[in-house]
Every structure is written in C-alpha cells, then in structure tokens.
Design an enzyme around this catalytic site. Structure first.
Site, PDB file in Angstrom:
ATOM      1  N   HIS A 100       0.825  -1.791  -0.069  1.00 46.88           N
ATOM      2  CA  HIS A 100      -0.053  -0.378   0.377  1.00 46.88           C
ATOM      3  C   HIS A 100       0.584   1.258  -0.005  1.00 46.88           C
ATOM      4  O   HIS A 100       1.452   1.356   0.223  1.00 46.88           O
ATOM      5  CB  HIS A 100      -1.361   0.110   1.282  1.00 46.88           C
ATOM      6  CG  HIS A 100      -0.345  -0.423   2.745  1.00 46.88           C
ATOM      7  ND1 HIS A 100      -0.162  -1.372   3.282  1.00 46.88           N
ATOM      8  CD2 HIS A 100       0.617   0.493   3.709  1.00 46.88           C
ATOM      9  CE1 HIS A 100       0.914  -1.008   4.194  1.00 46.88           C
ATOM     10  NE2 HIS A 100       0.379   0.137   4.420  1.00 46.88           N
ATOM     11  N   HIS A 102       1.325   4.976   0.824  1.00 46.95           N
ATOM     12  CA  HIS A 102       0.386   6.259   1.624  1.00 46.95           C
ATOM     13  C   HIS A 102       0.723   7.849   1.006  1.00 46.95           C
ATOM     14  O   HIS A 102       1.430   7.826   0.451  1.00 46.95           O
ATOM     15  CB  HIS A 102       0.931   6.737   2.697  1.00 46.95           C
ATOM     16  CG  HIS A 102       0.768   5.262   4.268  1.00 46.95           C
ATOM     17  ND1 HIS A 102       0.121   5.420   5.376  1.00 46.95           N
ATOM     18  CD2 HIS A 102       2.056   4.410   3.898  1.00 46.95           C
ATOM     19  CE1 HIS A 102       0.259   4.008   5.766  1.00 46.95           C
ATOM     20  NE2 HIS A 102       1.669   3.408   5.120  1.00 46.95           N
TER      21      HIS A 102
HETATM   22  P1  5GP Z   1       1.532   0.218   7.198  1.00 46.55           P
HETATM   23  O1  5GP Z   1       2.217   0.114   8.957  1.00 46.55           O
HETATM   24  O2  5GP Z   1       1.732  -1.504   6.681  1.00 46.55           O
HETATM   25  O3  5GP Z   1       2.482   0.538   6.299  1.00 46.55           O
HETATM   26  O4  5GP Z   1       0.341   1.026   7.297  1.00 46.55           O
HETATM   27  C1  5GP Z   1      -1.024   0.207   7.456  1.00 46.55           C
HETATM   28  C2  5GP Z   1      -1.952   1.145   7.640  1.00 46.55           C
HETATM   29  O5  5GP Z   1      -2.817   0.748   7.026  1.00 46.55           O
HETATM   30  C3  5GP Z   1      -1.974   1.692   9.050  1.00 46.55           C
HETATM   31  O6  5GP Z   1      -1.664   3.083   8.484  1.00 46.55           O
HETATM   32  C4  5GP Z   1      -3.698   1.785   9.661  1.00 46.55           C
HETATM   33  O7  5GP Z   1      -3.993   2.806   9.625  1.00 46.55           O
HETATM   34  C5  5GP Z   1      -3.845   1.621   8.038  1.00 46.55           C
HETATM   35  N1  5GP Z   1      -5.653   0.584   7.919  1.00 46.55           N
HETATM   36  C6  5GP Z   1      -5.159  -0.987   9.092  1.00 46.55           C
HETATM   37  N2  5GP Z   1      -6.342  -1.506   9.420  1.00 46.55           N
HETATM   38  C7  5GP Z   1      -6.548  -0.458   8.405  1.00 46.55           C
HETATM   39  C8  5GP Z   1      -8.297  -0.720   8.266  1.00 46.55           C
HETATM   40  O8  5GP Z   1      -8.866  -2.412   8.348  1.00 46.55           O
HETATM   41  N3  5GP Z   1      -8.752   0.018   7.253  1.00 46.55           N
HETATM   42  C9  5GP Z   1      -8.432   1.193   6.845  1.00 46.55           C
HETATM   43  N4  5GP Z   1      -9.245   2.085   5.874  1.00 46.55           N
HETATM   44  N5  5GP Z   1      -7.353   1.452   7.363  1.00 46.55           N
HETATM   45  C10 5GP Z   1      -6.534   0.262   8.135  1.00 46.55           C
END
Ligand code: 5GP
Ligand code: ZN
Length: 142
Positions: A100, A102
């Site tokens: 993903h 951001h």
């Molecule tokens: P990472 O740390 O893996 O780069 O970021 C994961 C992101 O996914 C985090 O910013 C977290 O808030 C978001 N996230 C995790 N679970 C969900 C969810 O069920 N729905 C949404 N909309 N965001 C999520």
C-alpha cells in the site's frame, strides 16, 4: 485474495472502507487512523506483499491513480504539501502485509515527522556500494 489479509477483505467488500477511487487494478480508501485527515491508502487489487512484488502494469496503474489522488487530497483538505510513503517489510514498519502506498497530506507545523539521524560514507564506501548495486542491476537484467 489472501485469507486473513485485511486489505483483501476490503477489496472483497467483506469489511467496510471509505473508498475514494477504484478501477480494475487499483483501490484507494481513507486510512482508518490518519497521520492527518485525508491520509489515503492506494492498493493493488491483487494480493502482493510489497512494492517489489507488484506486477509492472498494476504498479503503473497505482502510480497514475496516486498522482491524481494526491492533487485531489490536497485540494479537498487545503494541504499545501504531501508525502508519499511505502513501508515494505516488517522491519521497515509495514503492519499490513498487502502492499500500500500512503498519501499523507501535510500541513504547516503538523505532528507528522519522518526524521532520522543521517549517516556519512567513509572513504571509498560510497562508490564501492554504488558499483555493487549496479552489478546487481546488471545481473537482474539478464
Ligand atoms: P503500514 O504501517 O503497514 O504501512 O500501514 C498500514 C496502515 O493501514 C495504517 O496507517 C493503518 O491505520 C491502516 N489500516 C489498518 N487497518 C485498516 C483498516 O481496516 N481500514 C483502513 N481504512 N485502514 C487500515
Ligand atoms: Zn491482501
């Protein structure tokens, strides 16, 4: 679709998300715990663990969508700037194991920070490492 992957479940409609963009290869939705309001996640619709696993045509679609979304997020939030961030691998802070990107709108004096102490190369270390990376690239090309 990967069992137990929260983003695959969002793609399948099994859990809700606030979607802002969708096409045949890409989905974008608002992060549930934003660094700033409007923080958006752009994901491939096929399950890939990280950046290097995304097929090139899907990655191109993600980047094209992200470019339009960054402008839309800035206009909608009034943010004058944004960060693009991708955590790849647990050690890099990746919590959701579905790739993903951001899009984080940035405001003057907000609470977001990505700073870390910066290193310096000693002696020939910089050119040696560059040569090593180029060697690896050449190997991958064949
Ligand atoms: P990472 O740390 O893996 O780069 O970021 C994961 C992101 O996914 C985090 O910013 C977290 O808030 C978001 N996230 C995790 N679970 C969900 C969810 O069920 N729905 C949404 N909309 N965001 C999520
Ligand atoms: Zn997934």
């Amino acid at each position: 679709m990967e069992k137990n992957c929260v983003f695959c479940k969002i793609i399948a409609g099994e859990i809700p998300a606030t979607k802002v963009y969708e096409d045949d290869k890409v989905l974008a939705f608002l992060d549930i715990a934003p660094f700033n309001y409007g923080h958006t996640l752009v994901i491939p619709k096929i399950h890939c663990h990280c950046f290097t696993e995304i097929p090139p045509d899907t990655l191109a679609a993600m980047m094209a969508a992200a470019q339009k979304l960054a402008v839309a997020v800035m206009r909608a939030t009034g943010a004058p700037a944004y960060n693009l961030l991708m955590n790849n691998g647990q050690v890099a802070g990746q919590e959701v194991p579905h790739a993903h990107l951001h899009i984080i709108p940035r405001l003057v004096d907000d609470t977001v920070s990505f700073s870390a102490p910066q290193k310096r190369y000693d002696g020939e270390a910089l050119t040696e490492l560059a040569a090593k990376i180029q060697e690896r690239l050449a190997k991958n090309a064949n």
